[in-house]
Structures are given as structure tokens and as C-alpha cells.
Design a protein around this motif. Structure first.
Motif, PDB file in Angstrom:
ATOM      1  N   UNK A  53       9.879   8.449  -2.934  1.00  5.99           N
ATOM      2  CA  UNK A  53       9.594   9.578  -2.053  1.00  5.99           C
ATOM      3  C   UNK A  53       8.116   9.942  -2.030  1.00  5.99           C
ATOM      4  N   UNK A  54       7.471   9.880  -3.185  1.00  5.58           N
ATOM      5  CA  UNK A  54       6.055  10.236  -3.247  1.00  5.58           C
ATOM      6  C   UNK A  54       5.140   9.066  -2.945  1.00  5.58           C
ATOM      7  N   UNK A  55       5.727   7.882  -2.823  1.00  8.42           N
ATOM      8  CA  UNK A  55       4.924   6.707  -2.523  1.00  8.42           C
ATOM      9  C   UNK A  55       4.295   6.047  -3.730  1.00  8.42           C
ATOM     10  N   UNK A  56       4.704   6.469  -4.911  1.00 10.26           N
ATOM     11  CA  UNK A  56       4.076   5.950  -6.124  1.00 10.26           C
ATOM     12  C   UNK A  56       4.712   4.636  -6.563  1.00 10.26           C
ATOM     13  N   UNK A  57       6.022   4.544  -6.480  1.00  5.24           N
ATOM     14  CA  UNK A  57       6.741   3.369  -6.928  1.00  5.24           C
ATOM     15  C   UNK A  57       7.185   2.491  -5.783  1.00  5.24           C
ATOM     16  N   UNK A  58       7.094   1.165  -5.985  1.00  5.07           N
ATOM     17  CA  UNK A  58       7.524   0.221  -4.960  1.00  5.07           C
ATOM     18  C   UNK A  58       8.373  -0.884  -5.582  1.00  5.07           C
ATOM     19  N   UNK A  59       9.209  -1.471  -4.758  1.00  2.00           N
ATOM     20  CA  UNK A  59      10.064  -2.591  -5.168  1.00  2.00           C
ATOM     21  C   UNK A  59      10.051  -3.614  -4.055  1.00  2.00           C
ATOM     22  N   UNK A  60      10.041  -4.909  -4.434  1.00  5.37           N
ATOM     23  CA  UNK A  60       9.973  -5.968  -3.442  1.00  5.37           C
ATOM     24  C   UNK A  60      11.003  -7.057  -3.732  1.00  5.37           C
ATOM     25  N   UNK A  61      11.457  -7.694  -2.668  1.00  7.81           N
ATOM     26  CA  UNK A  61      12.238  -8.908  -2.825  1.00  7.81           C
ATOM     27  C   UNK A  61      11.312 -10.010  -3.324  1.00  7.81           C
ATOM     28  N   UNK A  62      11.861 -10.904  -4.121  1.00  8.00           N
ATOM     29  CA  UNK A  62      11.040 -11.996  -4.664  1.00  8.00           C
ATOM     30  C   UNK A  62      10.393 -12.827  -3.562  1.00  8.00           C
ATOM     31  N   UNK A  63      11.082 -12.951  -2.441  1.00  9.47           N
ATOM     32  CA  UNK A  63      10.598 -13.808  -1.360  1.00  9.47           C
ATOM     33  C   UNK A  63       9.337 -13.269  -0.679  1.00  9.47           C
ATOM     34  N   UNK A  64       9.044 -11.983  -0.865  1.00  3.53           N
ATOM     35  CA  UNK A  64       7.869 -11.393  -0.201  1.00  3.53           C
ATOM     36  C   UNK A  64       6.847 -10.856  -1.192  1.00  3.53           C
ATOM     37  N   UNK A  65       7.170 -10.880  -2.456  1.00  2.58           N
ATOM     38  CA  UNK A  65       6.277 -10.336  -3.479  1.00  2.58           C
ATOM     39  C   UNK A  65       4.923 -11.041  -3.434  1.00  2.58           C
ATOM     40  N   UNK A  66       3.867 -10.240  -3.422  1.00  4.25           N
ATOM     41  CA  UNK A  66       2.524 -10.797  -3.365  1.00  4.25           C
ATOM     42  C   UNK A  66       2.011 -11.025  -1.956  1.00  4.25           C
ATOM     43  N   UNK A  67       2.898 -10.949  -0.964  1.00  6.43           N
ATOM     44  CA  UNK A  67       2.492 -11.141   0.437  1.00  6.43           C
ATOM     45  C   UNK A  67       2.655  -9.872   1.255  1.00  6.43           C
ATOM     46  N   UNK A  68       3.682  -9.082   0.956  1.00  9.76           N
ATOM     47  CA  UNK A  68       3.975  -7.865   1.701  1.00  9.76           C
ATOM     48  C   UNK A  68       3.629  -6.641   0.842  1.00  9.76           C
ATOM     49  N   UNK A  69       3.287  -5.547   1.523  1.00  8.45           N
ATOM     50  CA  UNK A  69       3.006  -4.287   0.825  1.00  8.45           C
ATOM     51  C   UNK A  69       3.598  -3.133   1.621  1.00  8.45           C
ATOM     52  N   UNK A  70       4.402  -2.331   0.941  1.00  6.18           N
ATOM     53  CA  UNK A  70       4.985  -1.143   1.565  1.00  6.18           C
ATOM     54  C   UNK A  70       4.177   0.072   1.148  1.00  6.18           C
ATOM     55  N   UNK A  71       3.991   0.994   2.080  1.00  5.79           N
ATOM     56  CA  UNK A  71       3.292   2.238   1.772  1.00  5.79           C
ATOM     57  C   UNK A  71       3.820   3.315   2.702  1.00  5.79           C
ATOM     58  N   UNK A  72       3.463   4.551   2.409  1.00  8.46           N
ATOM     59  CA  UNK A  72       3.913   5.644   3.252  1.00  8.46           C
ATOM     60  C   UNK A  72       2.847   6.717   3.310  1.00  8.46           C
ATOM     61  N   UNK A  73       2.873   7.472   4.392  1.00  5.62           N
ATOM     62  CA  UNK A  73       1.990   8.625   4.575  1.00  5.62           C
ATOM     63  C   UNK A  73       2.894   9.794   4.931  1.00  5.62           C
ATOM     64  N   UNK A  74       3.184  10.634   3.962  1.00  2.00           N
ATOM     65  CA  UNK A  74       4.120  11.738   4.196  1.00  2.00           C
ATOM     66  C   UNK A  74       3.550  12.778   5.159  1.00  2.00           C
TER      67      UNK A  74
END
Length: 122
Positions: A53-74
Motif C-alpha cells: 500500500x505504501x509502495x515500500x515492498x514489492x514482489x515479482x514473478x521469477x520470469x520478470x525479476x530484474x527486468x520489470x519494476x512496479x511502483x506507485x504514486x498514491x
């Protein structure tokens, strides 16, 4: 109620980049964890990434780890998915979704967008 609208999909060559956006309506956006999923033709919807919710923690599928980045602007009620080093196997409809926690299972998400197509050519 949360309404989600994705944008930013398109056609890109392998090795290229795209940034997806997901705009949320309502004043409760910051109370939801957000996730990105994708579904390729003939395949089940699969987890891509999630952010707390605060944008501090992220989780990725192994297939995209290191290539994709999730972020948010509340402040903007928006979640993003930066996709780099794209591969043809990343071709799918990408969906954003909202849940109480950053789960990896689609069935645990309460609200979904309509999806945006990403096509990666070889």
C-alpha cells in the motif's frame, strides 16, 4: 469501490521497453496493495508483480525479476509497471488489480482493470 484503467501497452521489438500505467478512481487507492497480472492467448492469467500500500515492498514473478519494476504514486492514484529487456514471451494482455495485501494469486484480488495489450516482436 475502485475502478482501474490501464494504459501504455503497444507493439515493441524484443529488447525494448514499455511503461504501463494504471489509474484508479476513488479516494481509497492508498488502502489497497496493487498487482499486475498478464494473460497470453490460450494460457491462464499469471502473476507479474505486486506492491504494498505504501509502495515500500514489492514482489515479482521469477520470469520478470530484474527486468520489470512496479511502483506507485498514491498522490496520483496510479501504479506503474516499467518493463525493460522485453521478450516475445512477454506478449500478453496486462491487467492491474487491487487487493488488501500484495498477493500473488489472482483470485485474491477484488478489483480489476480492462487490460492493455503488450506485443513483443522478435
Amino acid at each position: 469501490q475502485v475502478q482501474l484503467v490501464e494504459s501504455g501497452g503497444g507493439l515493441v521489438q524484443a529488447g525494448g521497453s514499455l511503461r504501463l500505467s494504471c489509474a484508479a478512481s476513488g479516494r481509497t487507492f492508498s488502502t489497497y496493495a496493487m498487482g499486475w497480472f498478464r494473460q497470453a492467448p490460450g494460457k491462464e492469467r499469471e502473476f507479474v508483480a505486486a506492491v504494498t500500500r505504501a509502495g515500500v515492498g514489492t514482489t515479482y514473478a521469477d520470469s520478470v525479476k530484474g527486468r520489470f519494476a512496479i511502483s506507485r504514486d498514491n498522490a496520483k492514484n496510479t501504479v506503474y509497471l516499467q518493463m525493460n529487456s522485453l521478450k516475445p514471451e512477454d506478449t500478453a494482455v496486462y491487467y492491474c488489480a487491487a487487493a488488501p495485501l500484495p498477493y500473488t494469486e489472482a483470485r485474491t484480488y477484488d478489483y480489476w482493470g480492462q487490460g492493455t495489450q503488450v506485443t513483443v516482436s522478435s
